[in-house]
Design a protein around this motif. Structure first.
Motif, PDB file in Angstrom:
ATOM      1  N   LEU A 364       0.805  -1.223   0.000  1.00 51.65           N
ATOM      2  CA  LEU A 364       0.000   0.000   0.000  1.00 51.65           C
ATOM      3  C   LEU A 364       0.838   1.274   0.000  1.00 51.65           C
ATOM      4  N   LEU A 372      -7.375  -0.765  -1.738  1.00 50.59           N
ATOM      5  CA  LEU A 372      -7.690  -0.199  -0.429  1.00 50.59           C
ATOM      6  C   LEU A 372      -9.141   0.260  -0.413  1.00 50.59           C
ATOM      7  N   ASP A 374     -12.296   2.791   0.604  1.00 50.45           N
ATOM      8  CA  ASP A 374     -12.421   4.250   0.664  1.00 50.45           C
ATOM      9  C   ASP A 374     -12.395   4.674   2.130  1.00 50.45           C
ATOM     10  N   GLN A 379      -6.376   7.630   1.664  1.00 52.14           N
ATOM     11  CA  GLN A 379      -5.725   6.568   0.896  1.00 52.14           C
ATOM     12  C   GLN A 379      -5.523   6.939  -0.564  1.00 52.14           C
ATOM     13  N   SER A 380      -5.886   8.151  -0.976  1.00 52.23           N
ATOM     14  CA  SER A 380      -5.993   8.481  -2.399  1.00 52.23           C
ATOM     15  C   SER A 380      -4.657   8.566  -3.125  1.00 52.23           C
ATOM     16  N   ARG A 385      -0.576   8.595   1.960  1.00 46.69           N
ATOM     17  CA  ARG A 385      -0.413   7.370   2.754  1.00 46.69           C
ATOM     18  C   ARG A 385       0.874   7.433   3.590  1.00 46.69           C
ATOM     19  N   ARG A 389       0.741   7.842   7.806  1.00 46.64           N
ATOM     20  CA  ARG A 389       0.892   6.387   7.845  1.00 46.64           C
ATOM     21  C   ARG A 389       0.163   5.750   9.020  1.00 46.64           C
ATOM     22  N   LEU A 392      -3.614   6.105   8.784  1.00 43.09           N
ATOM     23  CA  LEU A 392      -4.115   5.178   7.765  1.00 43.09           C
ATOM     24  C   LEU A 392      -4.219   3.766   8.325  1.00 43.09           C
ATOM     25  N   LEU A 396      -7.521   1.337   8.838  1.00 43.93           N
ATOM     26  CA  LEU A 396      -7.639   0.001   8.240  1.00 43.93           C
ATOM     27  C   LEU A 396      -7.998  -1.048   9.293  1.00 43.93           C
TER      28      LEU A 396
END
Length: 525
Positions: A364, A372, A374, A379-380, A385, A389, A392, A396
């Motif tokens: 990723l 990934l 939305d 995450q775009s 990212r 980090r 994110l 998740l």
């Protein structure tokens, strides 16, 4: 057919200048030489005497005392250009070179290259909107007057600048000119140089402006050519291959760079070491050769970035202040698979998905299109990212409603591995050690731009050991950190041997781990 008049600015090494002039004029091209007035007079006499019988060589009528960053460099160029136009009426192009430049293609190739398109070859980008000037003064080069040399008269140079700044003695840029900047190593058509000289005679106000700008050799021709020539007739790049270090110093080429230089999509290269006698000899012969074929792969800049970037270890992005003390969660487990061969790690994760209920996410932080969910835009992009980090990863964990998560990281992402291992969450690392064949390394070089389809086999063969060593160095850096819970499986080990670290990494029974280790063709390329 194109006929080149070289504009040679030089200040040392008369023997090399004589050989350079003889080599470039041997096939019918010509040369106008400006030899710095600061250089010894006897060296100048020696050059003139050696080239006196060469009808394709002329000299600037007036020698200028040149200094870095001064108008004198432009004045010397103009003087040599006038001499070339007067002496060589059949010359179609004027090509700016220095004593450190040498051809990396044959004259036959260069003439065909210039005949292919009726245009001027000059790097010329917007002075204010481009990032050509990375550090230091920008507007100050233009709006203040600079009479002294920054290198030899440093105190006067900065004292005069400070006086003008305090007294607000700035000046306007000529209103009808859009300031441009670029490399001083250009190749212009005859009519373009004639137009520049006519403009210089007619616009004394512009000449006065440039005479007191700082480093005008990077702005004078670049600005006037844009002013006088339609954009469609300008090839916005220098025809001379040159590289700069992070410190702004030009890279010097040596004897073992011959194949690399010939593979670049340029006509000349700068700077050739004065001690690279074999390289200079071979390039001198090359220019006069006939029927030479060139496999242009143009990977020189990518190779230089690759080789010089090694060893500069640090975070790619500084953490946001609100993330400094953030945590993935004390009761969570982040399982990191580290593998250089991405297809091997993905094959391993596919098998883990089949035999466990663990959510797995592939690379990723390396692949823009990694699968990934939305998460509101964080995450775009890869940049987001990396920058966010920990946020994110927390999202998740929450999205998958789990306290255990597997991700893949490239060994080059040591900054990410270190950051996650410092977290309060439990982090385990599984390093997958693969074997690298020459075929795989060649494919890798093609994928990342270190080589092209037309890179000579000899050049690629010399590159492969450097790539193999780089992979080994990345693995060594990870082991040198002494991370807790650092486990390893190896391609050269049996499935039974790899089952134990897999079981410990995944927290699964040994039999289940052996089933994962026995994944068909796990390490196949």
């Amino acid at each position: 057919m194109a006929k080149i008049a070289f504009i040679l600015l030089c200040h040392k090494d008369p023997d090399a200048i004589i050989k350079q002039a003889q080599s470039l004029t041997a096939v019918g091209d010509c040369m106008a030489i400006h030899f710095d007035a600061r250089a010894p007079r006897q060296d100048y006499r020696r050059i003139r005497a050696a080239l006196a019988d060469n009808p394709n060589v002329t000299f600037a009528r007036r020698r200028v005392r040149c200094g870095w960053g001064e108008w004198s460099l432009v004045a010397a160029t103009l003087a040599a250009a006038r001499a070339a136009l007067d002496a060589f009426p059949r010359a179609t192009h004027l090509y700016m070179v220095s004593g450190d430049c040498m051809a990396i293609k044959s004259a036959e190739y260069a003439h065909a290259f210039l005949d292919r398109r009726d245009c001027d070859h000059i790097e010329s980008v917007d002075y204010f909107r481009s990032d050509w000037i990375r550090t230091g003064w920008k507007e100050e080069r233009l709006i203040y007057r600079h009479w002294f040399n920054e290198r030899t008269q440093k105190r006067r140079f900065y004292a005069m600048f400070e006086l003008q700044r305090r007294l607000r003695l700035s000046r306007p840029i000529p209103g009808d000119l859009e300031m441009m900047i670029g490399s001083q190593w250009w190749c212009l058509r005859r009519r373009t140089v004639e137009a520049v000289l006519d403009f210089a005679r007619a616009r004394r106000d512009v000449m006065r402006f440039f005479r007191t700008t700082w480093i005008p050799d990077e702005t004078f021709f670049q600005t006037l050519v844009r002013h006088l020539v339609p954009e469609a007739e300008i090839e916005n790049r220098t025809p001379t291959f040159l590289l700069f270090t992070d410190y702004g110093m030009p890279v010097t080429f040596h004897n073992d760079h011959y194949d690399l230089l010939l593979a670049q999509d340029y006509l000349f290269a700068r700077k050739i070491s004065p001690h690279a006698t074999d390289l200079r000899r071979r390039l001198g012969v090359l220019y006069a050769s006939e029927g030479a074929r060139f496999r242009v792969s143009n990977e020189g800049r990518a190779l230089f970035r690759f080789l010089t970037a090694k060893g500069r270890i640090g975070r790619r992005f500084a953490p946001r202040f609100w993330e400094t003390e953030s945590s993935l969660g004390r009761n969570r487990e982040l399982l990191i698979v580290v593998c250089k061969k991405w297809h091997v790690a993905k094959r391993l994760l596919d098998r883990v998905r089949q035999l466990t209920n663990l959510p797995c996410i592939e690379y990723l932080f390396s692949e823009e299109n990694a699968r990934l969910p939305d998460l509101g835009g964080i995450q775009s992009t890869l940049a987001k990212r990396h920058r966010h980090r920990r946020a994110l990863m927390r999202m998740l964990f929450e999205y998958y409603e789990t306290d255990r998560l597997i991700v893949c990281l490239d060994p080059a992402n040591l900054d990410l591995i270190e950051d996650f291992c410092r977290d309060r969450a439990l982090t385990r690392i599984l390093e997958v050690e693969c074997q690298y064949s020459d075929a795989y390394l060649s494919g890798h070089a093609l994928r990342v731009g270190l080589a092209g389809d037309r890179t000579p086999a000899e050049a690629l063969a010399r590159l492969l050991p450097a790539i193999r060593d780089d992979f080994g160095h990345e693995s060594d850096r990870i082991r040198d950190r002494g991370f807790e819970n650092h486990l390893r499986i190896r391609e050269i080990d049996s499935a039974e041997a790899n089952a134990a670290p897999l079981a410990q990494f995944l927290g699964v029974p040994h039999d289940q781990a052996r089933g994962i280790a026995e994944t068909p063709h796990l390490f196949a390329d």
